[in-house]
Motif scaffolding. Structure first.
Motif, PDB file in Angstrom:
ATOM      1  N   VAL A  16      13.393   5.435  -9.688  1.00  0.00           N
ATOM      2  CA  VAL A  16      12.871   4.182 -10.239  1.00  0.00           C
ATOM      3  C   VAL A  16      12.197   4.458 -11.581  1.00  0.00           C
ATOM      4  O   VAL A  16      11.799   5.579 -11.877  1.00  0.00           O
ATOM      5  CB  VAL A  16      11.875   3.503  -9.260  1.00  0.00           C
ATOM      6  CG1 VAL A  16      12.593   3.040  -7.997  1.00  0.00           C
ATOM      7  CG2 VAL A  16      10.718   4.423  -8.921  1.00  0.00           C
ATOM      8  N   ARG A  17      12.059   3.403 -12.378  1.00  0.00           N
ATOM      9  CA  ARG A  17      11.482   3.524 -13.718  1.00  0.00           C
ATOM     10  C   ARG A  17      10.083   4.121 -13.729  1.00  0.00           C
ATOM     11  O   ARG A  17       9.673   4.725 -14.707  1.00  0.00           O
ATOM     12  CB  ARG A  17      11.446   2.151 -14.399  1.00  0.00           C
ATOM     13  CG  ARG A  17      12.788   1.698 -14.887  1.00  0.00           C
ATOM     14  CD  ARG A  17      12.658   0.367 -15.559  1.00  0.00           C
ATOM     15  NE  ARG A  17      13.887   0.026 -16.248  1.00  0.00           N
ATOM     16  CZ  ARG A  17      14.123  -1.154 -16.758  1.00  0.00           C
ATOM     17  NH1 ARG A  17      13.215  -2.119 -16.664  1.00  0.00           N
ATOM     18  NH2 ARG A  17      15.254  -1.392 -17.369  1.00  0.00           N
ATOM     19  N   ASP A  18       9.337   3.949 -12.654  1.00  0.00           N
ATOM     20  CA  ASP A  18       7.983   4.514 -12.579  1.00  0.00           C
ATOM     21  C   ASP A  18       7.979   6.023 -12.812  1.00  0.00           C
ATOM     22  O   ASP A  18       6.951   6.590 -13.167  1.00  0.00           O
ATOM     23  CB  ASP A  18       7.355   4.240 -11.206  1.00  0.00           C
ATOM     24  CG  ASP A  18       7.081   2.771 -10.968  1.00  0.00           C
ATOM     25  OD1 ASP A  18       7.222   1.961 -11.910  1.00  0.00           O
ATOM     26  OD2 ASP A  18       6.733   2.422  -9.826  1.00  0.00           O
ATOM     27  N   PHE A  19       9.117   6.667 -12.595  1.00  0.00           N
ATOM     28  CA  PHE A  19       9.206   8.119 -12.750  1.00  0.00           C
ATOM     29  C   PHE A  19       9.730   8.539 -14.129  1.00  0.00           C
ATOM     30  O   PHE A  19       9.980   9.724 -14.351  1.00  0.00           O
ATOM     31  CB  PHE A  19      10.096   8.720 -11.661  1.00  0.00           C
ATOM     32  CG  PHE A  19       9.427   8.804 -10.321  1.00  0.00           C
ATOM     33  CD1 PHE A  19       8.324   9.616 -10.115  1.00  0.00           C
ATOM     34  CD2 PHE A  19       9.911   8.063  -9.260  1.00  0.00           C
ATOM     35  CE1 PHE A  19       7.709   9.693  -8.882  1.00  0.00           C
ATOM     36  CE2 PHE A  19       9.303   8.132  -8.015  1.00  0.00           C
ATOM     37  CZ  PHE A  19       8.196   8.950  -7.822  1.00  0.00           C
ATOM     38  N   GLU A  21       8.394   8.970 -17.094  1.00  0.00           N
ATOM     39  CA  GLU A  21       7.570   9.994 -17.768  1.00  0.00           C
ATOM     40  C   GLU A  21       7.718  11.348 -17.076  1.00  0.00           C
ATOM     41  O   GLU A  21       7.847  12.394 -17.737  1.00  0.00           O
ATOM     42  CB  GLU A  21       6.103   9.553 -17.786  1.00  0.00           C
ATOM     43  CG  GLU A  21       5.219  10.410 -18.656  1.00  0.00           C
ATOM     44  CD  GLU A  21       5.505  10.256 -20.145  1.00  0.00           C
ATOM     45  OE1 GLU A  21       5.560  11.311 -20.819  1.00  0.00           O
ATOM     46  OE2 GLU A  21       5.674   9.129 -20.634  1.00  0.00           O
ATOM     47  N   ASP A  22       7.719  11.341 -15.745  1.00  0.00           N
ATOM     48  CA  ASP A  22       7.897  12.579 -14.990  1.00  0.00           C
ATOM     49  C   ASP A  22       9.286  13.167 -15.218  1.00  0.00           C
ATOM     50  O   ASP A  22       9.440  14.395 -15.314  1.00  0.00           O
ATOM     51  CB  ASP A  22       7.673  12.344 -13.499  1.00  0.00           C
ATOM     52  CG  ASP A  22       6.249  11.914 -13.180  1.00  0.00           C
ATOM     53  OD1 ASP A  22       5.315  12.361 -13.877  1.00  0.00           O
ATOM     54  OD2 ASP A  22       6.070  11.125 -12.239  1.00  0.00           O
ATOM     55  N   CYS A  23      10.296  12.307 -15.293  1.00  0.00           N
ATOM     56  CA  CYS A  23      11.656  12.772 -15.593  1.00  0.00           C
ATOM     57  C   CYS A  23      11.686  13.483 -16.944  1.00  0.00           C
ATOM     58  O   CYS A  23      12.269  14.562 -17.074  1.00  0.00           O
ATOM     59  CB  CYS A  23      12.642  11.600 -15.601  1.00  0.00           C
ATOM     60  SG  CYS A  23      13.020  10.903 -13.999  1.00  0.00           S
ATOM     61  N   ALA A  24      11.063  12.880 -17.946  1.00  0.00           N
ATOM     62  CA  ALA A  24      11.028  13.464 -19.283  1.00  0.00           C
ATOM     63  C   ALA A  24      10.337  14.822 -19.264  1.00  0.00           C
ATOM     64  O   ALA A  24      10.792  15.777 -19.913  1.00  0.00           O
ATOM     65  CB  ALA A  24      10.347  12.519 -20.263  1.00  0.00           C
ATOM     66  N   PHE A  40      14.726   7.756 -20.599  1.00  0.00           N
ATOM     67  CA  PHE A  40      14.857   7.758 -19.139  1.00  0.00           C
ATOM     68  C   PHE A  40      14.614   6.363 -18.569  1.00  0.00           C
ATOM     69  O   PHE A  40      15.328   5.926 -17.668  1.00  0.00           O
ATOM     70  CB  PHE A  40      13.907   8.775 -18.498  1.00  0.00           C
ATOM     71  CG  PHE A  40      14.471  10.162 -18.512  1.00  0.00           C
ATOM     72  CD1 PHE A  40      15.516  10.517 -17.679  1.00  0.00           C
ATOM     73  CD2 PHE A  40      13.964  11.112 -19.375  1.00  0.00           C
ATOM     74  CE1 PHE A  40      16.054  11.795 -17.698  1.00  0.00           C
ATOM     75  CE2 PHE A  40      14.488  12.395 -19.402  1.00  0.00           C
ATOM     76  CZ  PHE A  40      15.530  12.735 -18.558  1.00  0.00           C
ATOM     77  N   GLU A  41      13.636   5.676 -19.091  1.00  0.00           N
ATOM     78  CA  GLU A  41      13.349   4.327 -18.606  1.00  0.00           C
ATOM     79  C   GLU A  41      14.569   3.424 -18.799  1.00  0.00           C
ATOM     80  O   GLU A  41      14.946   2.662 -17.903  1.00  0.00           O
ATOM     81  CB  GLU A  41      12.134   3.755 -19.327  1.00  0.00           C
ATOM     82  CG  GLU A  41      11.641   2.484 -18.695  1.00  0.00           C
ATOM     83  CD  GLU A  41      10.290   2.050 -19.229  1.00  0.00           C
ATOM     84  OE1 GLU A  41      10.032   0.829 -19.164  1.00  0.00           O
ATOM     85  OE2 GLU A  41       9.518   2.896 -19.688  1.00  0.00           O
ATOM     86  N   HIS A  42      15.205   3.532 -19.961  1.00  0.00           N
ATOM     87  CA  HIS A  42      16.408   2.739 -20.235  1.00  0.00           C
ATOM     88  C   HIS A  42      17.546   3.131 -19.286  1.00  0.00           C
ATOM     89  O   HIS A  42      18.203   2.256 -18.699  1.00  0.00           O
ATOM     90  CB  HIS A  42      16.831   2.918 -21.692  1.00  0.00           C
ATOM     91  CG  HIS A  42      18.137   2.270 -21.999  1.00  0.00           C
ATOM     92  ND1 HIS A  42      18.271   0.903 -22.136  1.00  0.00           N
ATOM     93  CD2 HIS A  42      19.378   2.799 -22.166  1.00  0.00           C
ATOM     94  CE1 HIS A  42      19.546   0.622 -22.384  1.00  0.00           C
ATOM     95  NE2 HIS A  42      20.235   1.747 -22.401  1.00  0.00           N
ATOM     96  N   LEU A  43      17.783   4.431 -19.132  1.00  0.00           N
ATOM     97  CA  LEU A  43      18.863   4.894 -18.260  1.00  0.00           C
ATOM     98  C   LEU A  43      18.639   4.463 -16.814  1.00  0.00           C
ATOM     99  O   LEU A  43      19.561   3.977 -16.152  1.00  0.00           O
ATOM    100  CB  LEU A  43      18.992   6.417 -18.325  1.00  0.00           C
ATOM    101  CG  LEU A  43      19.703   6.984 -19.534  1.00  0.00           C
ATOM    102  CD1 LEU A  43      19.511   8.486 -19.616  1.00  0.00           C
ATOM    103  CD2 LEU A  43      21.194   6.640 -19.485  1.00  0.00           C
TER     104      LEU A  43
END
Length: 159
Positions: A16-19, A21-24, A40-43
């Motif tokens: 989910v988008r909440d993650f 920043e963590d993905c980055a 990441f938020e867009h993807l």
């Protein structure tokens, strides 16, 4: 679906988008040319993208994730990333165990990915999951110190 092992207990859930920043953060630690949180938020929010995440059960800490982009009955795995301190504990395999059937449920029959030919752990993982090498991209990746690395294009049929 909870998993236990050397790492703290975790479960696999849709990314989910909440993650973002963590993905980055995880991606930047794993790859010399990484994507920023807004990417990441867009993807993660795109209709054609499917993602799954390994999340620590109590603290909701992101242990790893996968992102794939779907086009008709094919998908391309864009990235698989696991926290560097947790690699070798089977987290990427558990993510793939959930992600590949999820792609199939969304009508995907063939999955592609690119992987550096020098990434031996990833090559072993993908071979274990039935991916075959179908091509080579000379100089596709650029290492942090400048030299290029050949990517192997791999494919797996889901049906």
């Amino acid at each position: 679906m909870p998993f236990f092992g050397k790492a703290k207990p975790f479960h696999i859930q849709p990314l989910v988008r909440d993650f973002a920043e963590d993905c980055a953060t995880l991606h930047a630690a794993a790859f010399p040319h990484s994507w920023a949180a807004p990417e990441f938020e867009h993807l993660i929010g795109a209709e054609t993208t499917l993602g799954d995440a390994a999340v620590e059960s109590r603290a909701r800490k992101l242990f790893g994730f996968i992102l794939s982009r779907k086009a008709l009955d094919e998908a391309e795995i864009l990235t698989v990333t696991v926290d560097a301190t947790l690699r070798g504990q089977g987290i990427a395999g558990k993510i793939l165990d959930v992600h590949l059937p999820r792609l199939a449920r969304h009508g995907v029959t063939t999955v592609f990915l690119d992987v550096a030919e020098t990434n031996v752990p990833a090559l072993r993982l993908y071979a274990r999951f039935g991916f075959d090498t179908v091509g080579r991209r000379q100089g596709y990746y650029r290492a942090a110190d400048g030299p290029t690395v050949t990517a192997l294009t791999m494919r797996r049929r889901l049906s």
